[in-house]
Design an enzyme around this catalytic site. Structure first.
Site, mmCIF file in Angstrom:
data_model
loop_
_atom_site.group_PDB
_atom_site.id
_atom_site.type_symbol
_atom_site.label_atom_id
_atom_site.label_comp_id
_atom_site.label_asym_id
_atom_site.label_seq_id
_atom_site.Cartn_x
_atom_site.Cartn_y
_atom_site.Cartn_z
ATOM 1 N N HIS A 87 -4.381 0.176 10.522
ATOM 2 C CA HIS A 87 -4.692 -1.035 9.625
ATOM 3 C C HIS A 87 -6.010 -1.079 8.977
ATOM 4 O O HIS A 87 -6.263 -1.840 8.150
ATOM 5 C CB HIS A 87 -4.597 -2.247 10.623
ATOM 6 C CG HIS A 87 -2.987 -2.535 10.936
ATOM 7 N ND1 HIS A 87 -2.687 -1.697 11.800
ATOM 8 C CD2 HIS A 87 -1.879 -3.308 10.462
ATOM 9 C CE1 HIS A 87 -1.214 -2.051 12.029
ATOM 10 N NE2 HIS A 87 -0.945 -2.932 10.968
ATOM 11 N N ARG A 119 -5.631 -1.324 5.190
ATOM 12 C CA ARG A 119 -5.099 -2.432 4.675
ATOM 13 C C ARG A 119 -6.477 -3.285 4.535
ATOM 14 O O ARG A 119 -6.423 -4.599 4.356
ATOM 15 C CB ARG A 119 -4.072 -3.142 5.593
ATOM 16 C CG ARG A 119 -2.670 -2.439 5.355
ATOM 17 C CD ARG A 119 -1.387 -3.071 5.094
ATOM 18 N NE ARG A 119 -1.468 -4.337 6.210
ATOM 19 C CZ ARG A 119 -0.545 -4.188 7.196
ATOM 20 N NH1 ARG A 119 0.316 -3.344 7.132
ATOM 21 N NH2 ARG A 119 -0.451 -5.195 7.960
ATOM 22 N N GLU A 167 2.699 8.802 8.350
ATOM 23 C CA GLU A 167 3.526 8.195 9.542
ATOM 24 C C GLU A 167 4.771 8.355 9.571
ATOM 25 O O GLU A 167 5.452 8.802 10.398
ATOM 26 C CB GLU A 167 3.104 6.504 9.909
ATOM 27 C CG GLU A 167 3.748 5.801 8.599
ATOM 28 C CD GLU A 167 3.326 4.375 8.890
ATOM 29 O OE1 GLU A 167 2.696 4.061 9.863
ATOM 30 O OE2 GLU A 167 3.772 3.683 7.893
ATOM 31 N N ILE A 186 0.745 -1.289 0.039
ATOM 32 C CA ILE A 186 0.097 0.153 0.069
ATOM 33 C C ILE A 186 0.762 1.148 0.031
ATOM 34 O O ILE A 186 0.403 2.243 -0.078
ATOM 35 C CB ILE A 186 -0.948 0.234 1.092
ATOM 36 C CG1 ILE A 186 -0.322 -0.004 2.602
ATOM 37 C CG2 ILE A 186 -1.771 -1.146 1.090
ATOM 38 C CD1 ILE A 186 -1.196 0.491 3.631
ATOM 39 N N ASP A 187 2.217 1.159 0.260
ATOM 40 C CA ASP A 187 3.000 2.269 0.573
ATOM 41 C C ASP A 187 3.540 2.733 -1.063
ATOM 42 O O ASP A 187 3.922 4.020 -1.015
ATOM 43 C CB ASP A 187 4.379 1.822 1.283
ATOM 44 C CG ASP A 187 4.089 1.439 2.448
ATOM 45 O OD1 ASP A 187 2.810 1.495 3.080
ATOM 46 O OD2 ASP A 187 4.971 0.771 3.094
ATOM 47 N N MET A 197 -0.722 5.515 6.819
ATOM 48 C CA MET A 197 0.556 4.497 6.670
ATOM 49 C C MET A 197 1.490 5.056 5.587
ATOM 50 O O MET A 197 1.165 6.144 5.016
ATOM 51 C CB MET A 197 0.100 3.145 6.557
ATOM 52 C CG MET A 197 -0.392 2.654 7.809
ATOM 53 S SD MET A 197 -0.580 0.797 7.495
ATOM 54 C CE MET A 197 -0.649 0.259 9.051
ATOM 55 N N ARG A 241 5.063 4.147 5.605
ATOM 56 C CA ARG A 241 6.537 4.255 5.911
ATOM 57 C C ARG A 241 7.305 5.550 5.439
ATOM 58 O O ARG A 241 6.749 6.354 5.726
ATOM 59 C CB ARG A 241 6.974 3.149 5.534
ATOM 60 C CG ARG A 241 6.752 1.644 6.127
ATOM 61 C CD ARG A 241 8.003 0.744 6.399
ATOM 62 N NE ARG A 241 7.728 -0.227 7.421
ATOM 63 C CZ ARG A 241 7.677 -1.298 6.985
ATOM 64 N NH1 ARG A 241 7.959 -2.069 5.896
ATOM 65 N NH2 ARG A 241 7.307 -2.370 8.170
HETATM 66 O O1 F6P Z 1 4.367 -1.683 4.402
HETATM 67 C C1 F6P Z 1 3.105 -1.641 4.573
HETATM 68 C C2 F6P Z 1 2.803 -1.102 5.866
HETATM 69 O O2 F6P Z 1 1.341 -1.068 6.138
HETATM 70 C C3 F6P Z 1 3.196 0.285 6.129
HETATM 71 O O3 F6P Z 1 2.408 1.287 5.667
HETATM 72 C C4 F6P Z 1 3.290 0.271 7.910
HETATM 73 O O4 F6P Z 1 4.203 1.183 8.345
HETATM 74 C C5 F6P Z 1 3.405 -1.333 8.044
HETATM 75 O O5 F6P Z 1 3.206 -1.899 7.044
HETATM 76 C C6 F6P Z 1 2.907 -1.723 9.432
HETATM 77 O O6 F6P Z 1 3.090 -3.117 9.596
HETATM 78 P P1 F6P Z 1 2.563 -4.083 10.768
HETATM 79 O O7 F6P Z 1 1.249 -4.566 9.802
HETATM 80 O O8 F6P Z 1 3.362 -5.058 10.884
HETATM 81 O O9 F6P Z 1 2.166 -2.988 11.984
#
Ligand code: F6P
Length: 367
Positions: free
Chosen positions: A292, A295, A242, A146-147, A189, A191
């Site tokens: 989340h 996602r 984030e 998603i990034d 999100m 990263r």
């Molecule tokens: O890389 C995808 C992502 O959703 C990032 O945007 C986010 O920082 C990270 O994964 C979160 O990871 P987790 O599901 O391990 O908390």
């Protein structure tokens, strides 16, 4: 000749993964295509990404059942409609320097009779696929994150669904923000790449968008908010990625933990921004961390379509023996790029091209 394809999903889940698995399976097993091929495929799914290949004991039928799912058209028939990954996922790194299990993975791939691995994932998952490829394992990659931070492709599965979720949640926030005359800081999100915040903020009409690629200054944010007060506007939406950096240096992490690829979990910057706004301006500010939710849910139309095209292309690559490559979407076409070029780099927002550093928002000139 027969060939066994093993499909796996690694890293964070997102909508579109199940569609890609379905279309790898359907294309590989397509009876009409099979007639004109010199190879006959069978397809298995590996559960929980690289973890499945680390943990499976190919000599123990119970363990094989636990970690492997045979895939056929009937099994995957409805998968493209659903988010998440029906194979499960993990952030297991077989090449983790503290506990290298890559030899075990290679042995297991061989013992399971797997001829080629289709790895669906982001930079970490594809990085493992590339390392295995260099060690003699046939592998192809499908981009997912998603990034949208993968180099070598202009699309990765999950991005569009996540942007739609950001837009829908901001639409919801607007009615409450407007009713209370409040500022809302919405954390996305992404990263170290600002794509989700930028596109999510732009399509929602956010007043301010903060991305990791451009350091932000609290004074400037407060000036922008002050400038706006007194006009017809009753509230403001600020979208913050984030990974955005306060003053260009301060990043916000959930905790100190490192995952197997050496990443820490980002999060928490929205609270800081909202707090500073209240302190400095007296305007009422609240924050929401979408986390989340971005996602979750079912894939958007675009993710279903891209999952289909990426899945089909992965099988084309296997037939063409284009191993060590990742399916990619470039200049409106599906193509492929060497995985070597994709790993250990990030595709971040080009600030000169897409970001207005004065108004902290998307560019207002495009052509
Ligand atoms: O890389 C995808 C992502 O959703 C990032 O945007 C986010 O920082 C990270 O994964 C979160 O990871 P987790 O599901 O391990 O908390």
């Amino acid at each position: 000749m027969t060939m066994r394809i093993a499909v796996l999903t690694g890293g964070g889940d997102c909508p579109g993964l199940n569609g890609a698995i379905k279309w790898v399976t359907k294309t590989a097993l397509d009876p009409l295509l099979e007639k004109n091929r010199s190879v006959k495929f069978d397809v298995i799914g590996i559960k929980e990404g690289w973890k499945g290949l680390v943990e499976v004991d190919p000599d123990d039928p119970k363990s094989v059942k636990e970690h492997i799912i045979p895939l056929d058209e009937e099994v995957v028939r409805t998968w493209d409609r659903y988010g998440g990954t029906n194979l499960g996922t993990s952030r297991t790194n077989p090449f983790n320097p503290k506990k290298d299990r890559s030899a075990k993975v290679i042995e297991n791939i061989r013992k399971l009779g797997v001829d080629v691995v289709v790895a669906i994932g982001g930079e970490d998952t594809l990085g493992v696929a590339y390392k295995l490829y260099k060690l003699g394992i046939k592998a192809v990659g499908i981009p997912k994150t998603i990034d949208l931070d993968l180099v070598g492709t202009e699309y990765s599965l999950g991005f569009d669904s996540a942007v739609n979720i950001i837009m829908e949640e901001i639409d919801r926030l607007r009615t409450t923000a407007g009713s209370h005359n409040r500022i809302f800081v919405v954390e996305t999100m992404g990263r170290h790449a600002g794509w989700l915040a930028l596109h999510g903020g732009e399509c929602s009409g956010a007043y301010i968008i903060l991305i990791p690629e451009h350091p932000f200054d609290m004074d400037r944010i407060c000036d922008l908010l002050q400038e706006r007060r007194g006009r017809e506007i009753q509230y403001s939406i600020i979208v913050v990625s984030e990974g955005a950096k306060l003053g260009g240096v301060q990043e916000f992490y959930k905790d100190e933990k490192l995952d197997e690829f050496g990443h820490r979990s980002l999060g928490g910057i929205a609270a800081k921004v909202a707090d500073e706004i209240e302190k400095r301006t007296g305007f009422e500010a609240r924050y929401v961390i979408l986390s989340h939710l971005q996602r979750g849910g079912s894939p958007s139309a675009r993710d279903r379509l891209m999952a289909r095209w990426f899945g089909i292309a992965a099988v084309d690559m296997i037939l063409n023996e284009d191993y060590g490559r990742m399916v990619s979407y470039l200049h409106g076409e599906i193509t492929s790029v060497p995985m070597k070029e994709v790993i250990e780099r990030l595709r971040v927002v080009d600030v000169d091209k897409y970001y207005d550093i004065d108004r902290y928002n998307g560019k207002r000139t495009i052509l």
